[in-house]
Design an enzyme around this catalytic site. Structure first.
Site, PDB file in Angstrom:
ATOM      1  N   SER A 149     -24.317 -27.859 -17.283  1.00  0.00           N
ATOM      2  CA  SER A 149     -24.621 -27.191 -18.545  1.00  0.00           C
ATOM      3  C   SER A 149     -25.845 -26.281 -18.402  1.00  0.00           C
ATOM      4  O   SER A 149     -25.837 -25.355 -17.611  1.00  0.00           O
ATOM      5  CB  SER A 149     -24.814 -28.225 -19.656  1.00  0.00           C
ATOM      6  N   ASP A 298     -25.156 -20.372 -22.215  1.00  0.00           N
ATOM      7  CA  ASP A 298     -25.622 -21.075 -21.023  1.00  0.00           C
ATOM      8  C   ASP A 298     -24.567 -20.985 -19.914  1.00  0.00           C
ATOM      9  O   ASP A 298     -23.490 -20.422 -20.115  1.00  0.00           O
ATOM     10  CB  ASP A 298     -25.987 -22.524 -21.375  1.00  0.00           C
ATOM     11  N   ASP A 300     -22.261 -22.757 -18.536  1.00  0.00           N
ATOM     12  CA  ASP A 300     -20.861 -23.163 -18.727  1.00  0.00           C
ATOM     13  C   ASP A 300     -20.329 -22.756 -20.095  1.00  0.00           C
ATOM     14  O   ASP A 300     -19.224 -23.143 -20.474  1.00  0.00           O
ATOM     15  CB  ASP A 300     -20.681 -24.661 -18.484  1.00  0.00           C
ATOM     16  N   ASP A 302     -20.991 -23.411 -23.280  1.00  0.00           N
ATOM     17  CA  ASP A 302     -20.729 -24.283 -24.428  1.00  0.00           C
ATOM     18  C   ASP A 302     -21.861 -24.229 -25.450  1.00  0.00           C
ATOM     19  O   ASP A 302     -21.730 -24.781 -26.544  1.00  0.00           O
ATOM     20  CB  ASP A 302     -20.433 -25.728 -23.999  1.00  0.00           C
TER      21      ASP A 302
END
Length: 573
Positions: A149, A298, A300, A302
């Site tokens: 993340s 960010d 990834d 999410d």
């Protein structure tokens, strides 16, 4: 763990089943770095309810091809146990832009294939929410995404999803953990795979996901909005600019320095859109282009952070609670305005997310439900309420939002689309996102939050965090910031106790290591150790009444003073 035990654990990694580079690095730790050796081998990297997350490197307490491989074998064993009666068992696998993410994703796919499980593997990096979507779209029983993340570049992780597209929740989380713990050697990992069991996903799968997002964009007629978007070297570049272009946004600018995926994240210290520094380049470009809105996702994709212009034309960063409040108001207004008959509407938020969302929902007669921290609990609520109530919006203070249930995790891609739509619609009626936020404060009370995050790394740090939580339970504060504690909620024991009367009520949520203190004026203080980082977090929320725009600075100042007082008290304990 004793030094001798740590050494014994490390020496097992000098065996032939480990590759030469790994054996060399382990020997160097043994010979030259006793502290590093202890950190790498003092425990197994914990496979928690969300999977693995840790620093990359050799050792049992690190993310590497062996810890990834053993986790995958444990997961495969559980999937075969639960779904073994099916003709075909399928999993979906994706990865972000981090160093070694592609390698780890391929490792996971090969191990699944070696266990006779069909692996859909994305051909390059993709957003985490797209992996969640893919699970149900391709009728998979599970999914894996290699990501850490928004953590710093030293980290990577292994996130596991189940057949509903949500992260693991009871009872499957504990049962998967049990199977993973049974795998204590690479020799137990199956590696002889049939390549036909690995199927690559590409543009067709992308389009299926993008089509679902585009369906959510109800008001698409404004294309004059000037937008700066940054993927912060991450996966957002694979979808966000393309989708915005399809929706007619003609003025989207991406900082060239951050447009290329790069696991070293060279332009930022941390690729976290919660931190102002991560959006510095985007803000600089926004000033040059005269942009209206700045968004950053960010690695990834999410989480999304945003900046808007205030009434002075200056860019200000909104926190996760503020963006969630804007989206709550906007999404409810969209769905309440639709003519066709619907199920009862509801929103979901985590227990550390602003109560402003509840105030908005209550005013619109929309149900609002609390969940534990972590979007997997919102996904589980969507699963449970499917067919009974209609999901409008889910939000958490840590910059994660979801609109529509085609994804079962926080989704920064669809969030970017809806934030842009919301900004365009505000502009169309002569307003702005900043002005809409001030209006919300006037209509539903002025809530203001602050987060105190204390990092304590390593073995001693973990013990220090445990001790802090024990102290709050054993020595409950009578007041915080000069305000009396009126109610104590211990989510570990699932009890809420009124201080004056001693009356106790149960908390209808799974047990969790969280303490909350409700102060006499309604302020709320929450203490919670992070599940993914070596931190303990304190969430502070206060509120006041805002009667008109002219009073904003005055009320804001008083709330800031209250936050400062509570924060100072917490730091002194």
């Amino acid at each position: 763990m004793q030094k001798e035990d740590i050494l014994n654990r490390a020496q097992k990694w000098l065996a032939p089943e480990f590759d030469e580079n790994t054996r060399t690095e382990v020997q160097q730790l043994i010979d030259q770095d006793p502290s590093g050796l202890a950190e790498a081998f003092h425990q197994d990297l914990e496979f928690g309810t969300g999977g693995l997350r840790g620093i990359m490197g050799v050792g049992t307490n690190r993310i590497n091809q062996y810890t990834i491989g053993m986790a995958t074998q444990g997961l495969a064993n559980y999937l075969l146990e639960v779904f073994g009666g099916r003709d075909s068992i399928k999993v979906a696998i994706a990865h972000d832009s981090r160093n070694r993410s592609e390698e780890f994703a391929r490792t996971a796919a090969e191990i699944m294939a070696a266990n006779g499980i069909h692996a859909y593997l994305y051909d390059s990096l993709r957003p985490t929410p797209q992996l969640s979507f893919t699970i149900r779209e391709y009728e998979c029983v599970s999914g894996i995404v290699i990501t850490a993340s928004h953590n710093p570049k030293e980290y990577n992780g292994y996130k596991v999803y189940f057949d509903d597209g949500g992260q693991l929740v009871p009872p499957h989380d504990k049962k998967v953990i049990e199977e993973v713990r049974k795998i204590d050697s690479p020799e137990q990992v199956k590696t002889d795979f049939d390549d036909s069991k690995i199927e690559y996903l590409g543009e067709e799968a992308d389009q299926r996901y993008h089509n679902q997002i585009i369906k959510r964009a109800i008001n698409q007629e404004d294309s004059d909005l000037k937008i700066v978007y940054t993927p912060i070297h991450g996966t957002g570049i694979k979808g966000v600019p393309e989708i915005l272009d399809q929706l007619g946004y003609q003025h989207v600018f991406v900082p060239a320095e951050q447009a290329v995926p790069d696991g070293n994240f060279p332009t930022v210290q941390s690729p976290n859109p919660e931190e102002p520094a991560a959006l510095a380049l985007a803000l600089e470009l926004a000033e040059k282009q005269g942009a209206d809105l700045v968004l950053g996702t960010d690695p990834d994709s999410d989480r999304v952070g945003i900046a808007v212009r205030n009434d002075k034309g200056e860019f200000i960063l909104l926190n996760g609670n503020q963006t969630a409040a804007l989206l709550t108001e906007y999404m409810i207004s969209l769905y309440k305005g639709l003519e066709e008959e619907q199920l009862p509407l509801y929103i979901a938020k985590t227990i550390v997310t602003s109560e402003l969302l509840r105030s908005i929902a209550d005013a619109h007669e929309v149900n609002c439900y609390d969940t534990l921290t972590g979007f997997k609990w919102i996904a589980e609520m969507i699963r449970q309420k499917e067919g009974k109530e209609f999901f409008v919006f889910g939000g958490e203070e840590s910059y994660g939002y979801l609109m529509g249930d085609f994804v079962r995790d926080k989704d920064a891609v669809v969030s970017v689309v809806m934030i842009c739509e919301m900004a365009a619609q505000a502009r169309k009626k002569g307003s702005s996102l900043y002005q809409e936020l001030i209006r919300i404060y006037q209509d539903y009370d002025f809530y203001k939050e602050r987060l105190l995050s204390i990092t304590r790394k390593g073995i001693s740090g973990a013990e220090e965090i445990r001790q802090m939580m024990s102290n709050f339970r054993d020595n409950t504060p009578s007041d915080l910031g000069g305000l009396k504690v009126a109610e104590v909620r211990d989510y570990q024991s699932s009890t809420a106790r009124k201080v004056d009367s001693g009356e106790e009520n149960s908390i209808d949520l799974p047990a969790s290591n969280v303490m909350q203190f409700v102060l006499e004026d309604g302020s709320l203080v929450t203490a919670r150790p992070s599940g993914t980082e070596p931190k303990i977090k304190f969430y502070i929320s206060v509120k006041g009444s805002l009667s008109k725009n002219d009073n904003f600075e005055e009320v804001n100042g008083k709330l800031e003073e209250k936050l400062d007082s509570i924060l100072s008290d917490l730091k002194s304990r």
